[in-house]
Write a protein that holds these residues in place. Structure first.
Motif, PDB file in Angstrom:
ATOM      1  N   UNK A 229       0.830  -1.204   0.000  1.00  0.00           N
ATOM      2  CA  UNK A 229       0.000   0.000   0.000  1.00  0.00           C
ATOM      3  C   UNK A 229       0.864   1.253   0.000  1.00  0.00           C
ATOM      4  N   UNK A 230       1.919   1.279   0.807  1.00  0.00           N
ATOM      5  CA  UNK A 230       2.802   2.442   0.855  1.00  0.00           C
ATOM      6  C   UNK A 230       3.421   2.704  -0.513  1.00  0.00           C
ATOM      7  N   UNK A 231       3.847   1.656  -1.191  1.00  0.00           N
ATOM      8  CA  UNK A 231       4.444   1.810  -2.519  1.00  0.00           C
ATOM      9  C   UNK A 231       3.430   2.382  -3.506  1.00  0.00           C
ATOM     10  N   UNK A 232       2.193   1.876  -3.465  1.00  0.00           N
ATOM     11  CA  UNK A 232       1.159   2.348  -4.397  1.00  0.00           C
ATOM     12  C   UNK A 232       0.832   3.816  -4.165  1.00  0.00           C
ATOM     13  N   UNK A 233       0.695   4.203  -2.898  1.00  0.00           N
ATOM     14  CA  UNK A 233       0.355   5.593  -2.573  1.00  0.00           C
ATOM     15  C   UNK A 233       1.491   6.529  -2.960  1.00  0.00           C
ATOM     16  N   UNK A 234       2.732   6.151  -2.642  1.00  0.00           N
ATOM     17  CA  UNK A 234       3.878   6.998  -2.983  1.00  0.00           C
ATOM     18  C   UNK A 234       4.040   7.121  -4.486  1.00  0.00           C
TER      19      UNK A 234
ATOM     20  N   UNK B  35      11.169   9.195  -1.989  1.00  0.00           N
ATOM     21  CA  UNK B  35      11.314  10.473  -1.300  1.00  0.00           C
ATOM     22  C   UNK B  35      10.041  10.925  -0.628  1.00  0.00           C
ATOM     23  N   UNK B  36       8.917  10.332  -1.021  1.00  0.00           N
ATOM     24  CA  UNK B  36       7.629  10.694  -0.394  1.00  0.00           C
ATOM     25  C   UNK B  36       7.296   9.786   0.784  1.00  0.00           C
ATOM     26  N   UNK B  37       8.176   8.812   1.078  1.00  0.00           N
ATOM     27  CA  UNK B  37       7.947   7.876   2.179  1.00  0.00           C
ATOM     28  C   UNK B  37       8.835   8.247   3.357  1.00  0.00           C
ATOM     29  N   UNK B  38       8.229   8.458   4.491  1.00  0.00           N
ATOM     30  CA  UNK B  38       8.998   8.718   5.709  1.00  0.00           C
ATOM     31  C   UNK B  38       8.556   7.735   6.775  1.00  0.00           C
ATOM     32  N   UNK B  39       9.465   7.460   7.730  1.00  0.00           N
ATOM     33  CA  UNK B  39       9.179   6.469   8.751  1.00  0.00           C
ATOM     34  C   UNK B  39       8.697   7.073  10.043  1.00  0.00           C
TER      35      UNK B  39
ATOM     36  N   UNK C 188      11.505  -0.779  10.705  1.00  0.00           N
ATOM     37  CA  UNK C 188      11.166   0.308   9.788  1.00  0.00           C
ATOM     38  C   UNK C 188      12.081   0.292   8.562  1.00  0.00           C
ATOM     39  N   UNK C 189      13.359   0.119   8.777  1.00  0.00           N
ATOM     40  CA  UNK C 189      14.303   0.079   7.655  1.00  0.00           C
ATOM     41  C   UNK C 189      13.992  -1.105   6.735  1.00  0.00           C
ATOM     42  N   UNK C 190      13.679  -2.237   7.342  1.00  0.00           N
ATOM     43  CA  UNK C 190      13.329  -3.403   6.535  1.00  0.00           C
ATOM     44  C   UNK C 190      12.054  -3.149   5.721  1.00  0.00           C
ATOM     45  N   UNK C 191      11.098  -2.457   6.329  1.00  0.00           N
ATOM     46  CA  UNK C 191       9.843  -2.158   5.635  1.00  0.00           C
ATOM     47  C   UNK C 191      10.073  -1.228   4.452  1.00  0.00           C
ATOM     48  N   UNK C 192      10.902  -0.196   4.639  1.00  0.00           N
ATOM     49  CA  UNK C 192      11.188   0.727   3.531  1.00  0.00           C
ATOM     50  C   UNK C 192      11.921  -0.014   2.412  1.00  0.00           C
TER      51      UNK C 192
END
Length: 626
Positions: free
Chosen positions: A314-319, A365-369, A335-339
């Protein structure tokens, strides 16, 4: 002409403007207005030329598709375009924004064509199971040849103005004031013609100059179509190729008659009816009554809680769609593993050809943890994505609801848990919704949005806004329906195998023949059409019956939502229109009788007809009457 077509003579040029917002569709009123305007202008001795323009930001998006459901009224499209082409005075089209379908056919009937740099020109009729029926299959090849014309018609994808100019589909691209330049060109041509007949597209031979190359392009198109099983079953592409070939082999008037005959056959056929149903169904479900006055607004910042497969998808699709993402995990390591998983999803999109390589860095660049709950501040939608088997959803949702307050919409991706149970401990139940994707969110074609009966319309609208952001179909359903209905179809296939009515390989082959996603590998199995229909019919009967039960329970608002869900999320062939449309086309009385017969011979568990069938059959009604 009324108000939809305006005529104004300026220094010898009849300026004819289509003014039928929002897209200047060529309704009967518009066609009659254009016909009258051309008649008046041609008869006016002060007029030396005509300029046809579109008001607003678009030239014309073509036909009003609703008219295809009824008998056509004069002037029909081809009759109007032939009249414009036959005008004794030059006619220049000025294309702003888009000329699609009949809009482009109108422009092709004009003697000269100009367009703005951002204009898009296309013939998308094949997406509705049709072909261009107003001369497009005959005029376009005369200008740009078979290869380019077939690409335009078989893909349904529009081309840009610069490409159209290079091919010769239009005569020029206008950087300045389109209307002024179009009128000026019309004036210059009209004043310089000195009684010479206008340049008519039907008389041009540029695209027909190489007959061998033309026929080779036609042969390639046929071979490519036959090599693609999903497209080979479609009727419209075959007829498009036939008509384009006819442009080379037949006199122009005969070619027009051949095209119109093909158009009418397709328009009256099952596939086009289903594809037109799909077109209208998708628009009907985009704003369900459940939204109330709220409008679907795309979220600008989405909080994703959980960095597992579903959350990172979902994060990938939104970004990738351009919105910000706050991805929350329990600690820095997770968190690092998720990114890293988000990046892997994005790189997979590049490998699949759905994303450009340079866009990956922009999306990341639009994804922050966020390691703490406070990292979700500023989000207008927060989605909990924890696995259902984790047993943590209830406590997590309760904590998030209290933390976020009444502002952001809180959502869960839970597919099986009841919303009543999940929402019981929430502080802000009215701002809670379910988002059920048909597959991983970055690949899904469907989002089913659900909520409690007392949920705010604005909260539900946020779910539809997310679907709009991601470019996926969305329906209102509580609980989800697509998986349930697809399961009924699989059960019907399994039942046939169990009873010896068909082998598993035959069921898979029949599903592939129909254009439905197969549940097992059909291998090289070949199946006759009549046999495939025998197998497919019970599968579709079971799905239509399951859909009717969902309607009876109020799970969805209408049958259109079921059809959209099955086409977008479960691979039901678009050219069959969804199981509910399939049933209506087959005849609800016939479907009810077939269900009753199978219930008697096979048991009622799967086949007992839903109560709506008796009601609709008795009153001679269809699904839309419920």
């Amino acid at each position: 002409m009324g108000t939809v077509v305006k005529l104004n003579v300026q220094e010898g040029v009849a300026r004819i403007v289509i003014d039928a917002p929002p897209v200047n569709a060529q309704s009967l009123a518009v066609r009659r207005g254009l016909w009258e305007a051309v008649q008046i202008a041609e008869a006016d001795p002060k007029v030396v030329a005509l300029a046809i323009l579109g008001a607003g930001r678009i030239f014309s998006a073509g036909a009003d598709i609703a008219e295809f459901e009824e008998d056509g009224q004069d002037p029909w499209f081809g009759t109007l375009y032939n009249r414009i082409e036959a005008c004794r005075k030059p006619v220049v089209a000025g294309i702003r924004g888009a000329a699609l379908g009949g809009g482009l056919e109108l422009a092709l009937a004009c003697h000269f064509r100009l367009a703005t740099p951002d204009a898009r020109l296309g013939l998308p009729e094949v997406t509705l199971g049709l072909l261009p029926g107003g001369g497009g299959t005959q005029r376009a090849p005369r200008l740009i040849g078979a290869e380019a014309a077939l690409r335009l018609m078989l893909t349904g994808q529009p081309m840009g103005a610069r490409a159209a100019e290079k091919l010769g589909l239009i005569d020029g691209v206008v950087e300045g004031d389109l209307a002024e330049v179009t009128v000026q060109l019309a004036r210059e041509i009209g004043q310089g013609s000195e009684g010479a007949p206008p340049r008519r597209t039907r008389d041009l031979r540029t695209g027909l100059a190489d007959p061998q190359g033309y026929e080779a392009a036609v042969a390639r198109a046929r071979a490519e179509l036959e090599a693609d099983p999903a497209r080979a079953v479609l009727e419209a592409p075959h007829r498009v190729i036939d008509c384009v070939e006819g442009a080379l082999l037949l006199p122009f008037e005969t070619g027009l008659a051949y095209e119109l005959e093909a158009f009418e056959e397709l328009r009256g056929g099952r596939q086009s009816a289903a594809l037109r149903h799909a077109f209208f169904a998708e628009r009907a479900v985009a704003r369900p009554a459940r939204l109330g006055e709220a409008k679907p607004a795309a979220p600008r910042r989405v909080g994703v809680v959980g960095g597992g497969a579903r959350g990172t998808s979902l994060a990938a699709a939104v970004a990738a769609a351009g919105a910000e993402v706050r991805l929350m995990e329990q600690d820095l390591g997770h968190l690092e593993a998720a990114i890293g998983r988000v990046q892997a999803h994005l790189e997979g999109e590049v490998a699949a050809g759905r994303m450009k390589p340079e866009a990956v860095a922009q999306a990341l660049g639009r994804v922050s943890g966020a390691e703490r709950d406070g990292g979700l501040s500023g989000c207008d939608l927060v989605v909990e994505t924890m696995p259902e088997e984790s047993g943590l959803k209830g406590d997590l949702l309760a904590r998030l609801s209290e933390l976020l307050g009444p502002g952001p919409v809180l959502a869960t991706t839970a597919r099986r848990a009841e919303l009543k149970t999940l929402s019981a401990p929430l502080a802000h139940k009215a701002r809670f919704i379910a988002l059920r994707f048909a597959g991983p969110p970055h690949e899904a074609g469907l989002l089913e949005v659900g909520a409690r009966p007392d949920a705010e319309g604005a909260a539900v609208a946020r779910g539809f806004g997310l679907a709009r952001l991601l470019g996926v179909a969305a329906i209102w359903a509580e609980p989800a329906v697509a998986e349930f209905i697809a399961a009924a179809g699989r059960a019907a296939g399994d039942d046939m195998v169990k009873r010896g009515e068909a082998s598993r390989e035959e069921v898979a082959a029949a599903r592939a023949w129909f254009g439905m996603v197969a549940e097992a590998d059909a291998g090289d199995a070949d199946i006759a059409g009549w046999r495939a229909e025998e197998i497919i019919a019970p599968i579709c009967l079971a799905m239509a019956n399951a859909g009717a039960l969902m309607l009876a329970q109020g799970v969805v608002e209408n049958a259109a939502a079921i059809d959209v869900a099955m086409m977008a999320g479960e691979g039901f062939p678009r050219h069959a229109g969804g199981p509910m449309q399939w049933a209506e086309a087959r005849g609800l009385a016939r479907v009810e009788a077939e269900l009753k017969a199978r219930a008697e011979s096979h048991g009622e568990a799967l086949w007992a007809p839903a109560p709506q069938f008796a009601e609709l059959v008795k009153n001679g009604q269809g699904w839309a009457d419920l």
